[in-house]
Design a protein around this motif. Structure first.
Motif, short mmCIF file in Angstrom:
data_model
loop_
_atom_site.label_atom_id
_atom_site.label_comp_id
_atom_site.label_asym_id
_atom_site.label_seq_id
_atom_site.Cartn_x
_atom_site.Cartn_y
_atom_site.Cartn_z
N LEU A 167 0.82 -1.21 0.00
CA LEU A 167 0.00 0.00 0.00
C LEU A 167 0.86 1.26 0.00
CD1 LEU A 167 -2.82 -0.94 2.55
CD2 LEU A 167 -2.98 -0.80 0.06
N HIS A 168 2.00 1.21 0.65
CA HIS A 168 2.86 2.38 0.73
C HIS A 168 3.44 2.77 -0.63
CE1 HIS A 168 2.93 2.77 5.12
NE2 HIS A 168 2.74 1.47 5.11
N ALA A 169 3.40 1.86 -1.57
CA ALA A 169 3.91 2.15 -2.92
C ALA A 169 2.92 2.96 -3.74
CB ALA A 169 4.23 0.84 -3.64
N HIS A 170 1.67 3.01 -3.34
CA HIS A 170 0.66 3.76 -4.07
C HIS A 170 0.77 5.25 -3.78
CE1 HIS A 170 -1.60 0.40 -5.76
NE2 HIS A 170 -1.35 -0.23 -4.63
N ALA A 171 0.65 6.05 -4.80
CA ALA A 171 0.76 7.51 -4.66
C ALA A 171 -0.27 8.07 -3.68
CB ALA A 171 0.61 8.17 -6.03
N VAL A 172 -1.47 7.49 -3.67
CA VAL A 172 -2.51 7.98 -2.76
C VAL A 172 -2.05 7.82 -1.31
CG1 VAL A 172 -4.85 7.54 -1.90
CG2 VAL A 172 -4.41 7.59 -4.36
N PHE A 173 -1.45 6.69 -0.98
CA PHE A 173 -1.01 6.47 0.39
C PHE A 173 0.16 7.34 0.76
CE2 PHE A 173 -3.01 3.16 3.00
CZ PHE A 173 -4.11 2.95 2.21
N ALA A 174 1.07 7.58 -0.16
CA ALA A 174 2.20 8.47 0.12
C ALA A 174 1.70 9.88 0.39
CB ALA A 174 3.18 8.45 -1.04
N ASP A 200 1.61 12.44 4.14
CA ASP A 200 1.96 13.86 4.29
C ASP A 200 0.80 14.66 4.85
OD1 ASP A 200 4.50 13.37 3.31
OD2 ASP A 200 3.97 13.96 1.25
N GLU A 201 -0.39 14.43 4.33
CA GLU A 201 -1.57 15.17 4.80
C GLU A 201 -1.90 14.80 6.23
OE1 GLU A 201 -3.63 18.22 4.56
OE2 GLU A 201 -2.87 17.56 2.63
N HIS A 202 -1.74 13.56 6.59
CA HIS A 202 -2.01 13.10 7.95
C HIS A 202 -1.05 13.78 8.94
CE1 HIS A 202 -1.53 9.83 11.13
NE2 HIS A 202 -2.74 10.29 11.31
N ARG A 236 -10.95 13.05 2.00
CA ARG A 236 -11.02 12.74 0.57
C ARG A 236 -10.03 11.63 0.21
NH1 ARG A 236 -10.04 18.14 -1.62
NH2 ARG A 236 -11.05 19.24 0.05
N PHE A 237 -8.85 11.65 0.81
CA PHE A 237 -7.88 10.58 0.59
C PHE A 237 -8.46 9.25 1.07
CE2 PHE A 237 -4.32 13.75 0.62
CZ PHE A 237 -3.83 13.44 -0.63
N ASP A 238 -9.14 9.28 2.20
CA ASP A 238 -9.74 8.08 2.75
C ASP A 238 -10.72 7.48 1.75
OD1 ASP A 238 -10.31 6.11 4.77
OD2 ASP A 238 -12.14 7.23 5.22
N ASN A 239 -11.53 8.32 1.14
CA ASN A 239 -12.49 7.84 0.14
C ASN A 239 -11.79 7.26 -1.08
OD1 ASN A 239 -14.66 8.63 1.73
ND2 ASN A 239 -14.85 10.61 0.74
N SER A 297 -8.81 5.90 -1.11
CA SER A 297 -8.02 4.72 -0.75
C SER A 297 -8.87 3.46 -0.61
CB SER A 297 -7.25 4.96 0.53
OG SER A 297 -8.13 5.07 1.64
N ASP A 298 -10.18 3.62 -0.47
CA ASP A 298 -11.04 2.44 -0.31
C ASP A 298 -10.84 1.43 -1.43
OD1 ASP A 298 -12.12 3.33 2.05
OD2 ASP A 298 -13.98 4.09 1.14
N SER A 299 -10.68 1.89 -2.64
CA SER A 299 -10.52 0.97 -3.77
C SER A 299 -9.19 0.22 -3.71
CB SER A 299 -10.64 1.71 -5.10
OG SER A 299 -9.60 2.66 -5.21
N LEU A 300 -8.19 0.79 -3.05
CA LEU A 300 -6.91 0.10 -2.93
C LEU A 300 -6.97 -1.03 -1.91
CD1 LEU A 300 -4.47 3.15 -2.82
CD2 LEU A 300 -4.95 1.66 -4.76
N ILE A 301 -7.78 -0.82 -0.88
CA ILE A 301 -7.85 -1.79 0.21
C ILE A 301 -8.80 -2.93 -0.13
CG2 ILE A 301 -8.51 -2.10 2.63
CD1 ILE A 301 -7.57 0.79 3.07
N LEU A 302 -9.89 -2.62 -0.81
CA LEU A 302 -10.89 -3.64 -1.12
C LEU A 302 -10.46 -4.51 -2.23
CD1 LEU A 302 -14.09 -1.46 -0.95
CD2 LEU A 302 -13.15 -2.91 0.82
#
Length: 85
Positions: free
Chosen positions: A25-32, A36-38, A75-78, A80-85
């Motif tokens: 998951l850390h390799a995905h741009a959304v998670f990176a 930072d936003e977190h 918005r990131f959380d929304n 990221s759902d597709s990456l986790i599911l």
């Protein structure tokens, strides 16, 4: 604890993100970007908490920055759902 430099690692999300989250998951741009936003959201929250603890009024700009960071994180959380599911 909420005003420490590593507060973003101590919250429930941070413990998961830096602990048991799948390394892939850390390799995905959304998670990176989420990382930072977190971190930014925690820094802004610390500023609000420190002002309040010192008996100072919360500056509207500081609150607006925190609220915006929180909204971006949601918005990131929304996204990221597709990456986790």
């Amino acid at each position: 604890r909420d005003v420490t430099d590593d507060a973003h690692r101590q919250c429930q999300f941070g413990q998961w993100y830096y602990g048991s989250a799948a390394p892939a998951l850390h390799a995905h741009a959304v998670f990176a970007a989420m990382e930072d936003e977190h971190r930014r959201m925690h820094q802004l929250a610390a500023r609000l908490l420190q002002s309040s603890a010192a008996g100072l009024p919360i500056a509207p700009d500081d609150y607006d920055r925190f609220a915006s960071a929180l909204e971006r994180l949601r918005r990131f959380d929304n996204r990221s759902d597709s990456l986790i599911l």
